[in-house]
Write a protein that holds these residues in place. Structure first.
Motif, PDB file in Angstrom:
ATOM      1  N   ASP A  49      46.777   9.609  80.922  1.00 30.55           N
ATOM      2  CA  ASP A  49      46.929  10.877  80.210  1.00 30.55           C
ATOM      3  C   ASP A  49      45.740  11.147  79.286  1.00 30.55           C
ATOM      4  O   ASP A  49      45.346  12.298  79.084  1.00 30.55           O
ATOM      5  CB  ASP A  49      48.241  10.910  79.431  1.00 30.55           C
ATOM      6  CG  ASP A  49      48.319   9.846  78.351  1.00 30.55           C
ATOM      7  OD1 ASP A  49      47.614   8.831  78.466  1.00 30.55           O
ATOM      8  OD2 ASP A  49      49.094  10.032  77.385  1.00 30.55           O
ATOM      9  N   LYS A  50      45.134  10.089  78.746  1.00 34.37           N
ATOM     10  CA  LYS A  50      43.959  10.269  77.894  1.00 34.37           C
ATOM     11  C   LYS A  50      42.776  10.769  78.720  1.00 34.37           C
ATOM     12  O   LYS A  50      42.010  11.643  78.277  1.00 34.37           O
ATOM     13  CB  LYS A  50      43.613   8.958  77.193  1.00 34.37           C
ATOM     14  CG  LYS A  50      44.717   8.449  76.275  1.00 34.37           C
ATOM     15  CD  LYS A  50      44.374   7.078  75.714  1.00 34.37           C
ATOM     16  CE  LYS A  50      45.515   6.509  74.898  1.00 34.37           C
ATOM     17  NZ  LYS A  50      46.742   6.271  75.673  1.00 34.37           N
ATOM     18  N   HIS A  83      41.986  14.896  68.629  1.00 32.27           N
ATOM     19  CA  HIS A  83      42.757  15.764  69.521  1.00 32.27           C
ATOM     20  C   HIS A  83      43.853  14.994  70.245  1.00 32.27           C
ATOM     21  O   HIS A  83      44.761  15.603  70.807  1.00 32.27           O
ATOM     22  CB  HIS A  83      41.840  16.428  70.548  1.00 32.27           C
ATOM     23  CG  HIS A  83      40.922  17.443  69.950  1.00 32.27           C
ATOM     24  ND1 HIS A  83      39.803  17.921  70.616  1.00 32.27           N
ATOM     25  CD2 HIS A  83      40.933  18.086  68.756  1.00 32.27           C
ATOM     26  CE1 HIS A  83      39.173  18.797  69.861  1.00 32.27           C
ATOM     27  NE2 HIS A  83      39.843  18.912  68.721  1.00 32.27           N
ATOM     28  N   PHE A  84      43.764  13.670  70.240  1.00 30.66           N
ATOM     29  CA  PHE A  84      44.823  12.872  70.841  1.00 30.66           C
ATOM     30  C   PHE A  84      46.039  12.868  69.927  1.00 30.66           C
ATOM     31  O   PHE A  84      45.929  13.075  68.721  1.00 30.66           O
ATOM     32  CB  PHE A  84      44.363  11.433  71.078  1.00 30.66           C
ATOM     33  CG  PHE A  84      43.334  11.282  72.160  1.00 30.66           C
ATOM     34  CD1 PHE A  84      43.635  11.642  73.470  1.00 30.66           C
ATOM     35  CD2 PHE A  84      42.077  10.781  71.884  1.00 30.66           C
ATOM     36  CE1 PHE A  84      42.700  11.502  74.478  1.00 30.66           C
ATOM     37  CE2 PHE A  84      41.124  10.634  72.884  1.00 30.66           C
ATOM     38  CZ  PHE A  84      41.440  11.002  74.185  1.00 30.66           C
ATOM     39  N   SER A  85      47.206  12.597  70.506  1.00 30.93           N
ATOM     40  CA  SER A  85      48.419  12.530  69.699  1.00 30.93           C
ATOM     41  C   SER A  85      48.464  11.209  68.946  1.00 30.93           C
ATOM     42  O   SER A  85      47.767  10.241  69.283  1.00 30.93           O
ATOM     43  CB  SER A  85      49.661  12.667  70.579  1.00 30.93           C
ATOM     44  OG  SER A  85      49.877  11.476  71.324  1.00 30.93           O
ATOM     45  N   GLY A 121      45.551  12.220  64.138  1.00 31.67           N
ATOM     46  CA  GLY A 121      45.873  12.781  65.446  1.00 31.67           C
ATOM     47  C   GLY A 121      46.930  13.856  65.383  1.00 31.67           C
ATOM     48  O   GLY A 121      47.548  14.120  64.336  1.00 31.67           O
ATOM     49  N   ASP A 142      43.395  14.372  79.582  1.00 34.10           N
ATOM     50  CA  ASP A 142      43.167  15.228  78.415  1.00 34.10           C
ATOM     51  C   ASP A 142      41.680  15.482  78.200  1.00 34.10           C
ATOM     52  O   ASP A 142      41.272  16.588  77.826  1.00 34.10           O
ATOM     53  CB  ASP A 142      43.777  14.595  77.164  1.00 34.10           C
ATOM     54  CG  ASP A 142      45.278  14.797  77.084  1.00 34.10           C
ATOM     55  OD1 ASP A 142      45.787  15.692  77.782  1.00 34.10           O
ATOM     56  OD2 ASP A 142      45.945  14.063  76.327  1.00 34.10           O
ATOM     57  N   ALA A 149      41.190  17.105  75.011  1.00 29.19           N
ATOM     58  CA  ALA A 149      40.702  16.204  73.969  1.00 29.19           C
ATOM     59  C   ALA A 149      39.182  16.146  73.998  1.00 29.19           C
ATOM     60  O   ALA A 149      38.596  15.492  74.861  1.00 29.19           O
ATOM     61  CB  ALA A 149      41.291  14.805  74.141  1.00 29.19           C
ATOM     62  N   GLN A 196      49.290   8.428  71.209  1.00 26.42           N
ATOM     63  CA  GLN A 196      48.144   7.968  71.983  1.00 26.42           C
ATOM     64  C   GLN A 196      47.251   7.070  71.143  1.00 26.42           C
ATOM     65  O   GLN A 196      46.664   6.105  71.641  1.00 26.42           O
ATOM     66  CB  GLN A 196      47.354   9.159  72.519  1.00 26.42           C
ATOM     67  CG  GLN A 196      48.066   9.924  73.631  1.00 26.42           C
ATOM     68  CD  GLN A 196      47.314  11.165  74.063  1.00 26.42           C
ATOM     69  OE1 GLN A 196      46.902  11.972  73.226  1.00 26.42           O
ATOM     70  NE2 GLN A 196      47.135  11.329  75.351  1.00 26.42           N
TER      71      GLN A 196
END
Length: 755
Positions: free
Chosen positions: A442-443, A295-297, A47, A446, A290, A300
């Motif tokens: 937030d996901k 693409h997520f941190s 990520g 995104d 995302a 996350q």
């Protein structure tokens, strides 16, 4: 027999062999455990590196961490489950000492660890084992007896019960056989620290002593070979179950035992729900939002492995409760499964050990994908809530597809459907209930950002709203030139002329407070009535305020929650420029969405943090305390409070609306079953105010039905979106002739002015 083969030598060889085998088994299990954990960390590293400054701990925040990890604060929202998990949690901590003692005795011919007050130590161990075993039975009853809709059923959810139950039983049988095998007979008061094996007094062994008596009655004689063999069997079984559980934990949802404390420690220190800005000027960025799991941190991704699969998030989700496909728990679980499968494919490191037990026998690639399914909506009543259809639909649709390559599975479409993403109201009730600090919203945002910015895919009504905001700065597409029409209408109805900032600047004057009307207040006739009462109250209190009139634009909340970050940032910069032009130092608005955006998100784009942003209930509550407003006229009404998500869960403001109501003579407040931090969303957040619901029942109808259960005469709110939704719900349920929806400012104005 050779002289060196004495009994003493044989015993030493046996002891040495036991130690060697023990060391091999333990080392093998620990190695596998470490490898499994290391591989999942490797997957998380795929990520985007997390900006951990966002999660930096503030002073005093450790107490919140402590209350959740050690105090199970959120788990105790469901008292029965919370107490059960407290027993598990502290039971396992206590039992580690007993496990060490049992292992030591097995390796050293029954000689225990030199612990003080050993009799009392043994008593606490047996009582704890009994409590944990009872908790296992109760957990099984809740899952399979009560059949709580939020809990999964099947062999995987049951496996941990078998592990824990087996651990407890092997402890008790080991202790019971130990009593029978010991050189000192039961009931004799012998030292437990002698050179030979000894047993504690029966009164300090309330479970193992009666169990030993039962075994003796069944034919196992004291100091017999059978007694020694029984101890040996259950001692090794306990060790193997314990080590198997150790290896299993990071390969299952029980990885949360390790990841949840870390996740809670690094929980956000920024305001709840504050979205991370996109750097849209980054020329090296290949995409925004995302569109792939990587693409997520990394933070996350840590969320995914912290999930307990307890279903508390889904249980309170307004979408799940009303027959939509979205289930916050399944969203996290599906992302976790996809990350694990894709991570394994990219790194060539199997997530499972032993791999041969869990890999497909064919050796062909395979991956989970989401099938086409809709919940078969059923509710106990016409406007009731029920998560069972969504739970069943998710369970039935998420299956392994043979020959599917994990690295080629589409995140949006095959892992999560667009229907799921557009069903979210961004109310954050899922996050409020999550005991391990997961962030779902937030996901979802995104992924919406990716759909909107990179592929231009969103529901047609959402697209229409965004186009209208872009062209006319309001979701209806009404002429921008009519945005200030409310000012003249307000004067004709109230006799108060609200000046604009531009007019005051030309006169060399400046207002202390900017009243932000918002699109609802400016255009919606029902919301205007609330705005006018706010104007009357501010004027009566002697507040020097003004508005922007035609210079006011959409705050951008709708655009941002739908996923159009580009449009949001354009509106944000234009609004900040206007605010700076007039040197605004304080803003008040009747819209919680605007309030949240200005207060928590505009500072990321240059709005001075010194600017005071207040919701109208906060300002009115303060004016009441200062004695500038005096509600004197009695209003005999039974009022229930519907909490706005963006005022409550996003900004922890629950008291201000209630304090206004309590100040009004004659008003009695009747709280709904779901109120405050667990209040159900009206269904308008996340841009859904402008989109239609196509499955199940409408969220606002279900929420209105909940309000009617307390038999109110008024449903109060403090949000124009909520007010609209409640009025629509009352009409749909045929209750609008007996019950009305009103903003708290309207009730306060009626009490202050008598009309």
């Amino acid at each position: 027999m050779p002289s060196f083969l004495t009994l003493r030598n044989v015993d030493q060889w046996l002891i040495g062999g036991r130690w060697a085998l023990f060391a091999v088994v333990v080392l093998f299990a620990i190695t596998m455990f470490a490898m499994v954990v290391q591989r999942r960390i490797l997957y998380m590293k795929l990520g985007v590196p997390a900006v951990f400054s966002r999660y930096r701990r503030k002073s005093g925040s450790k107490s919140g961490f402590t209350s959740q990890v050690l105090g199970h604060r959120k788990l105790l929202n469901d008292v029965r489950s919370g107490v059960m998990h407290l027993v598990y949690f502290y039971g396992f901590i206590v039992l580690q000492f007993g496990a060490a003692d049992l292992v030591w005795k097995g390796l050293n011919q029954g000689v225990p660890l030199p612990l003080p007050y050993y009799n009392w130590f043994s008593l606490t161990q047996e009582m704890t084992v009994t409590l944990v075993f009872a908790a296992v039975l109760y957990g099984a009853f809740r899952r399979y007896g009560e059949r709580l809709p939020r809990l999964k059923r099947g062999w995987k959810p049951s496996l941990v019960m078998w592990f824990i139950g087996s651990l407890m039983l092997t402890v008790l049988f080991s202790l019971a056989f130990e009593r029978l095998a010991a050189e000192v007979r039961m009931g004799q008061n012998a030292s437990v620290h002698g050179s030979t094996a000894a047993i504690v007094e029966a009164k300090f062994a309330p479970v193992s002593a009666p169990l030993a008596t039962m075994l003796e009655s069944a034919g196992v004689q004291p100091q017999s070979t059978a007694a020694h063999a029984g101890f040996e069997l259950f001692w090794w079984l306990h060790l193997l179950v314990l080590l198997s559980f150790l290896v299993y934990v990071p390969q299952s949802k029980h990885f949360h035992l390790l990841t949840a404390p870390v996740n809670l420690w690094f929980r956000r220190s920024t305001p709840p729900g504050r979205l991370v800005p996109l750097n849209l000027e980054d020329e090296e960025a290949e995409s925004f939002g995302a569109g792939k799991v990587e693409h997520f941190s990394q933070k996350q991704m840590l969320d995914l492995y912290a999930c307990v699969e307890c279903g508390r998030c889904t249980n309170v989700c307004p979408a799940s409760s009303t027959g939509k496909l979205l289930s916050p728990m399944h969203l996290i679980v599906k992302l976790r499964d996809h990350l694990t499968e894709k991570g394994a494919a990219i790194t060539s490191k199997s997530p499972w050990l032993p791999a041969s037990l869990l890999h497909s026998k064919s050796g062909e690639p395979q991956a989970h994908v989401m099938g086409a399914v809709l919940p078969a909506w059923e509710a106990e009543s016409e406007w009731g809530t029920n998560i069972a259809p969504t739970m069943a639909a998710q369970a039935g649709a998420w299956n392994i597809k043979e020959s599917a390559k994990p690295e080629e599975v589409e995140l949006i479409g095959e892992v999560l459907t667009e229907e799921e993403l557009w069903a979210c109201t961004t109310c954050r009730n899922c996050e409020e209930q999550c005991p391990v600090g997961n962030e779902h919203v937030d996901k979802i945002i995104d992924m919406r950002r990716y759909l909107v910015l990179m592929e231009g895919r969103l529901p047609s009504d959402g697209q229409r709203a965004l186009q209208n905001i872009e062209r006319q700065s309001n979701p209806w597409g009404l002429p921008r030139a009519e945005r200030a029409a409310w000012i003249n209408d307000c004067e004709s109805r109230t006799g108060i002329q609200v000046p604009t900032m531009q007019e005051l600047k030309k006169q060399g004057k400046k207002a202390d407070v900017l009243l932000w009307a918002g699109s609802m207040g400016a255009y919606d006739m029902r919301s205007r009535r609330v705005l006018y009462d706010v104007v009357r109250l501010l004027d009566h209190a002697g507040i020097n305020f003004a508005t922007l009139g035609l210079e006011e634009k959409s705050s951008g909340d709708t655009a941002r929650r739908i996923g159009n970050e580009l449009l949001f940032q354009e509106l944000c910069r234009e609004n900040i420029e206007t605010l700076n032009k007039y040197g605004v130092t304080q803003i008040v608005t009747a819209c919680p969405h605007t309030y949240n955006t200005f207060k928590n998100e505009y500072p990321d784009f240059g709005l001075s943090p010194s600017i005071i942003v207040e919701h109208h209930t906060e300002m009115l509550s303060r004016l009441l305390e200062e004695g500038l407003l005096k509600p004197e006229h009695k209003i005999e009404e039974r009022v229930t409070v519907h909490d706005s998500c963006y005022l409550g869960r996003y900004n922890d403001t629950y008291e201000a609306p209630r304090s206004l109501l309590r100040s009004i003579p004659g008003v009695s407040i009747e709280e709904m079953e779901r109120s405050g931090s667990n209040g159900m969303c009206c269904g308008a957040g996340g841009g859904l105010m402008w989109m239609e619901e196509h499955s199940g029942t409408r969220i606002n109808h279900a929420r209105t039905a909940q309000a009617l259960e307390v038999k109110p005469s008024i449903i109060s709110s403090a949000c124009p979106y909520c007010l609209t939704m409640m009025e629509d719900g009352l009409k749909a349920l045929g209750a609008d002739e007996k019950v009305i929806a009103r903003d708290v400012a309207e009730l306060l104005a009626e009490s202050v002015f008598g009309e």
